[in-house]
Scaffold this motif. Structure first.
Motif, PDB file in Angstrom:
ATOM      1  N   HIS A   1       0.819  -1.203   0.000  1.00 53.50           N
ATOM      2  CA  HIS A   1       0.000   0.000   0.000  1.00 53.50           C
ATOM      3  C   HIS A   1       0.859   1.263   0.000  1.00 53.50           C
ATOM      4  CE1 HIS A   1      -4.113   1.405   0.203  1.00 53.50           C
ATOM      5  NE2 HIS A   1      -3.647   2.461   0.847  1.00 53.50           N
ATOM      6  N   ASP A   2       1.989   1.220   0.694  1.00 51.53           N
ATOM      7  CA  ASP A   2       2.920   2.359   0.659  1.00 51.53           C
ATOM      8  C   ASP A   2       3.444   2.586  -0.756  1.00 51.53           C
ATOM      9  OD1 ASP A   2       2.571   2.805   3.324  1.00 51.53           O
ATOM     10  OD2 ASP A   2       4.487   1.909   3.935  1.00 51.53           O
ATOM     11  N   TYR A   3       3.739   1.492  -1.453  1.00 56.61           N
ATOM     12  CA  TYR A   3       4.173   1.612  -2.841  1.00 56.61           C
ATOM     13  C   TYR A   3       3.085   2.272  -3.684  1.00 56.61           C
ATOM     14  CZ  TYR A   3       5.605   0.433  -7.558  1.00 56.61           C
ATOM     15  OH  TYR A   3       5.957   0.513  -8.885  1.00 56.61           O
ATOM     16  N   HIS A   4       1.842   1.877  -3.466  1.00 61.89           N
ATOM     17  CA  HIS A   4       0.704   2.446  -4.201  1.00 61.89           C
ATOM     18  C   HIS A   4       0.619   3.958  -3.981  1.00 61.89           C
ATOM     19  CE1 HIS A   4      -3.441   3.324  -5.332  1.00 61.89           C
ATOM     20  NE2 HIS A   4      -3.653   3.742  -4.096  1.00 61.89           N
ATOM     21  N   HIS A   5       0.801   4.407  -2.767  1.00 63.03           N
ATOM     22  CA  HIS A   5       0.719   5.842  -2.492  1.00 63.03           C
ATOM     23  C   HIS A   5       1.953   6.606  -2.976  1.00 63.03           C
ATOM     24  CE1 HIS A   5      -3.023   6.329  -0.282  1.00 63.03           C
ATOM     25  NE2 HIS A   5      -2.803   5.138   0.237  1.00 63.03           N
ATOM     26  N   ARG A   6       3.088   5.945  -2.999  1.00 61.89           N
ATOM     27  CA  ARG A   6       4.327   6.607  -3.421  1.00 61.89           C
ATOM     28  C   ARG A   6       4.426   6.723  -4.940  1.00 61.89           C
ATOM     29  NH1 ARG A   6       7.510   3.256  -1.275  1.00 61.89           N
ATOM     30  NH2 ARG A   6       8.226   2.203  -3.122  1.00 61.89           N
ATOM     31  N   GLU A   7       4.044   5.690  -5.648  1.00 65.74           N
ATOM     32  CA  GLU A   7       4.237   5.654  -7.099  1.00 65.74           C
ATOM     33  C   GLU A   7       2.985   6.022  -7.894  1.00 65.74           C
ATOM     34  OE1 GLU A   7       7.141   5.235  -8.568  1.00 65.74           O
ATOM     35  OE2 GLU A   7       8.108   4.975  -6.634  1.00 65.74           O
ATOM     36  N   PHE A   8       1.823   5.843  -7.352  1.00 68.55           N
ATOM     37  CA  PHE A   8       0.553   6.133  -8.009  1.00 68.55           C
ATOM     38  C   PHE A   8       0.357   5.345  -9.303  1.00 68.55           C
ATOM     39  CE2 PHE A   8       1.504  10.045  -5.660  1.00 68.55           C
ATOM     40  CZ  PHE A   8       0.430  10.024  -4.795  1.00 68.55           C
ATOM     41  N   TRP A   9       1.120   4.327  -9.511  1.00 66.56           N
ATOM     42  CA  TRP A   9       0.989   3.528 -10.728  1.00 66.56           C
ATOM     43  C   TRP A   9       1.200   2.065 -10.361  1.00 66.56           C
ATOM     44  CZ3 TRP A   9      -0.938   4.938 -15.226  1.00 66.56           C
ATOM     45  CH2 TRP A   9      -0.817   4.082 -16.302  1.00 66.56           C
TER      46      TRP A   9
ATOM     47  N   GLY B   1       5.781  -3.249 -11.168  1.00 74.25           N
ATOM     48  CA  GLY B   1       6.713  -2.262 -10.622  1.00 74.25           C
ATOM     49  C   GLY B   1       7.030  -2.523  -9.171  1.00 74.25           C
ATOM     50  N   PHE B   2       6.040  -2.959  -8.422  1.00 78.30           N
ATOM     51  CA  PHE B   2       6.257  -3.285  -7.015  1.00 78.30           C
ATOM     52  C   PHE B   2       7.253  -4.432  -6.881  1.00 78.30           C
ATOM     53  CE2 PHE B   2       5.120  -6.079  -3.460  1.00 78.30           C
ATOM     54  CZ  PHE B   2       5.433  -5.241  -2.407  1.00 78.30           C
ATOM     55  N   TRP B   3       7.063  -5.491  -7.658  1.00 76.75           N
ATOM     56  CA  TRP B   3       7.943  -6.651  -7.552  1.00 76.75           C
ATOM     57  C   TRP B   3       9.358  -6.323  -8.044  1.00 76.75           C
ATOM     58  CZ3 TRP B   3       6.771  -9.730  -4.078  1.00 76.75           C
ATOM     59  CH2 TRP B   3       5.458 -10.061  -3.800  1.00 76.75           C
ATOM     60  N   GLU B   4       9.481  -5.427  -9.023  1.00 75.51           N
ATOM     61  CA  GLU B   4      10.814  -4.989  -9.448  1.00 75.51           C
ATOM     62  C   GLU B   4      11.512  -4.254  -8.313  1.00 75.51           C
ATOM     63  OE1 GLU B   4      10.035  -2.631 -12.904  1.00 75.51           O
ATOM     64  OE2 GLU B   4       9.562  -4.387 -14.140  1.00 75.51           O
TER      65      GLU B   4
END
Length: 103
Positions: A59-67, A85-88
């Motif tokens: 969820h932090d990744y979702h808020h940081r990257e917006f993609w 992108g998250f797994w990368e």
């Protein structure tokens, strides 16, 4: 009302949807939302046992990257490919940590 759709379908198929079912489902989703938005990966969180929830890291990744990581569950992100992108980033962080340990 996306939270109601799973309950509504089950209630419709079963022929009854009790108010307690909606209440406990809401409590469950609110606790999951607090866990995901806390920014911490609590070791005692019951949502780590249930593999369909992404937790604070995703969820932090979702808020940081917006993609990416759009779904409330990991299934939709996996199905639609929006978690690549998250797994990368996870792989890059693991490689960096391994390099630091080796040095």
């Amino acid at each position: 009302f996306n939270w109601y759709i799973p309950l509504g379908v089950v209630g419709y198929l079963a022929g009854d949807l009790h108010a307690c079912t909606i209440f406990y489902y809401n409590v469950f989703r609110w606790l999951e939302a607090v866990d995901a938005h806390s920014g911490y990966k609590f070791p005692f969180s019951p949502f780590h046992v249930i593999p369909i929830f992404g937790g604070a890291t995703r969820h932090d990744y979702h808020h940081r990257e917006f993609w990416g990581n759009y779904g409330a569950t990991v299934f939709w992100d996996w199905l639609c490919g929006t978690d690549k992108g998250f797994w990368e980033e996870v792989a890059e962080n693991a490689a960096a940590k391994a390099t630091q340990v080796a040095a």
